[in-house]
Design a protein around this motif. Sequence first.
Motif, mmCIF file in Angstrom:
data_model
loop_
_atom_site.group_PDB
_atom_site.id
_atom_site.type_symbol
_atom_site.label_atom_id
_atom_site.label_comp_id
_atom_site.label_asym_id
_atom_site.label_seq_id
_atom_site.Cartn_x
_atom_site.Cartn_y
_atom_site.Cartn_z
ATOM 1 N N LYS A 142 -51.993 -37.162 -19.239
ATOM 2 C CA LYS A 142 -50.989 -38.082 -19.803
ATOM 3 C C LYS A 142 -50.112 -37.356 -20.831
ATOM 4 O O LYS A 142 -48.916 -37.589 -20.917
ATOM 5 C CB LYS A 142 -51.728 -39.254 -20.476
ATOM 6 C CG LYS A 142 -50.882 -40.489 -20.664
ATOM 7 C CD LYS A 142 -51.743 -41.714 -20.906
ATOM 8 C CE LYS A 142 -52.475 -41.632 -22.230
ATOM 9 N NZ LYS A 142 -53.258 -42.822 -22.565
ATOM 10 N N GLU A 143 -50.731 -36.496 -21.582
ATOM 11 C CA GLU A 143 -49.960 -35.663 -22.509
ATOM 12 C C GLU A 143 -50.526 -34.241 -22.476
ATOM 13 O O GLU A 143 -51.743 -34.060 -22.422
ATOM 14 C CB GLU A 143 -50.021 -36.204 -23.945
ATOM 15 C CG GLU A 143 -49.127 -35.395 -24.873
ATOM 16 C CD GLU A 143 -49.194 -35.826 -26.336
ATOM 17 O OE1 GLU A 143 -50.221 -36.393 -26.749
ATOM 18 O OE2 GLU A 143 -48.208 -35.558 -27.044
ATOM 19 N N THR A 144 -49.638 -33.264 -22.503
ATOM 20 C CA THR A 144 -50.070 -31.869 -22.509
ATOM 21 C C THR A 144 -49.723 -31.237 -23.856
ATOM 22 O O THR A 144 -48.585 -31.365 -24.328
ATOM 23 C CB THR A 144 -49.362 -31.072 -21.383
ATOM 24 O OG1 THR A 144 -49.639 -31.709 -20.132
ATOM 25 C CG2 THR A 144 -49.847 -29.635 -21.343
ATOM 26 N N VAL B 201 -42.181 -31.131 -19.161
ATOM 27 C CA VAL B 201 -41.507 -32.160 -19.972
ATOM 28 C C VAL B 201 -40.154 -32.516 -19.363
ATOM 29 O O VAL B 201 -39.760 -33.692 -19.318
ATOM 30 C CB VAL B 201 -41.370 -31.674 -21.439
ATOM 31 C CG1 VAL B 201 -40.496 -32.614 -22.247
ATOM 32 C CG2 VAL B 201 -42.757 -31.545 -22.078
ATOM 33 N N LYS C 49 -40.752 -30.601 -27.826
ATOM 34 C CA LYS C 49 -41.289 -30.837 -29.170
ATOM 35 C C LYS C 49 -42.178 -29.637 -29.544
ATOM 36 O O LYS C 49 -43.035 -29.228 -28.761
ATOM 37 C CB LYS C 49 -42.100 -32.129 -29.186
ATOM 38 C CG LYS C 49 -42.516 -32.570 -30.568
ATOM 39 C CD LYS C 49 -43.058 -34.003 -30.504
ATOM 40 C CE LYS C 49 -43.349 -34.570 -31.867
ATOM 41 N NZ LYS C 49 -44.237 -33.837 -32.703
ATOM 42 N N HIS D 271 -42.731 -35.670 -17.983
ATOM 43 C CA HIS D 271 -44.083 -35.779 -18.532
ATOM 44 C C HIS D 271 -44.054 -35.593 -20.051
ATOM 45 O O HIS D 271 -43.098 -35.053 -20.610
ATOM 46 C CB HIS D 271 -44.998 -34.722 -17.895
ATOM 47 C CG HIS D 271 -45.135 -34.861 -16.408
ATOM 48 N ND1 HIS D 271 -45.858 -35.870 -15.816
ATOM 49 C CD2 HIS D 271 -44.613 -34.138 -15.391
ATOM 50 C CE1 HIS D 271 -45.792 -35.749 -14.497
ATOM 51 N NE2 HIS D 271 -45.034 -34.707 -14.218
ATOM 52 N N ASN D 272 -45.142 -36.037 -20.704
ATOM 53 C CA ASN D 272 -45.247 -35.854 -22.149
ATOM 54 C C ASN D 272 -45.880 -34.492 -22.454
ATOM 55 O O ASN D 272 -46.868 -34.116 -21.820
ATOM 56 C CB ASN D 272 -46.131 -36.937 -22.782
ATOM 57 C CG ASN D 272 -45.485 -38.296 -22.688
ATOM 58 O OD1 ASN D 272 -44.284 -38.446 -22.904
ATOM 59 N ND2 ASN D 272 -46.277 -39.302 -22.337
ATOM 60 N N GLY D 273 -45.336 -33.824 -23.412
ATOM 61 C CA GLY D 273 -45.923 -32.538 -23.763
ATOM 62 C C GLY D 273 -45.299 -31.956 -25.008
ATOM 63 O O GLY D 273 -44.193 -32.325 -25.396
ATOM 64 N N LYS D 274 -46.059 -31.095 -25.641
ATOM 65 C CA LYS D 274 -45.515 -30.397 -26.806
ATOM 66 C C LYS D 274 -46.249 -29.076 -26.992
ATOM 67 O O LYS D 274 -47.298 -28.835 -26.371
ATOM 68 C CB LYS D 274 -45.622 -31.247 -28.063
ATOM 69 C CG LYS D 274 -47.027 -31.459 -28.586
ATOM 70 C CD LYS D 274 -46.973 -32.161 -29.944
ATOM 71 C CE LYS D 274 -48.366 -32.397 -30.487
ATOM 72 N NZ LYS D 274 -48.380 -33.053 -31.793
#
Lengths: 162, 125
Positions: free
Chosen positions: B55-57, B85, B118, B89-92
């Motif tokens: 869901k988030e990386t 991203v 981010k 997808h979510n990632g930072k």
Amino acid sequence: MKEKSFQILLSKDDKRNDSQASEYLDNQTKNLGLPIASQRKIFRIGMELYQNLVSHRHPNHLGLLRITVDSSDKVRIVSINFCRKEKLDLAEKKFFSLRDSKDARINFMRKLVEKTDSNGKNQGDFGLDFCFRYSKEKYFKKFTRSNSPDIIYLAFSFPIDE
Amino acid sequence: MNRLIIEPSFKTPAIDFDGETGILSIRGRVFPENPFQYFSPLTAWLTDYSSLPSKETILIFSLSYFNSTANEYLFRCAKMIESLVSQGHNGKIVWEFESDDDDMKQIGEDFKELLKIKFDLKAIN
């Protein structure tokens, strides 16, 4: 402070591999007893110069990396390499291009993107760019070449508390 | 997704890529003898992971030293997360550096400026 120094001499008889050389550089740098920031800088610049020596050196000739802390608390990192002429020409061109560029940071970032975008095809030397980035170019003191034999002399210098 | 764990050595970092949590970390020194060979399983893992990411990386760099060649490969790993991203997808990226290590901080700032993702710069003691 009393002068302290150590060196890595590369010769055809030198059986040291890359790992052994880097561990030696790391241990000897720690033994100098300098502030951690100076230790980091010596190791980082020293490793790039060492790898340059290895990759550019004429196999039958000598290469030398020497680190000295002199009595006025200045660190000097010097590499002297007998190398192939074409490597020397490239290194000289690179050095003057880096020295004359207005901003080592922009230069470094542009090169990083170019190399990444080329997906491994641009295998040009990135070591000097990296040294300039770490050393903020002001520490890069000298580039000298001679012909017959072809020798590169590179020197960095910085105060131990910087 | 298999978890990729590689133990550190004097010249190579600790790798922990956890496909379940999406937390991927590279910690230590990075100057492998053969960077292409060293990074191949990492980029292959990231390519597989990109097809079904968490869901988030979060890619964490916590590095004390890397050489000029490794720099290029580390940046490539960061670009792969940027690509995730850009696909929605979510990632930072988290760039940890020792609080008195200006060089590592500045190279983190270079990465941050070059990546459209981010990017947290985090000083640690």
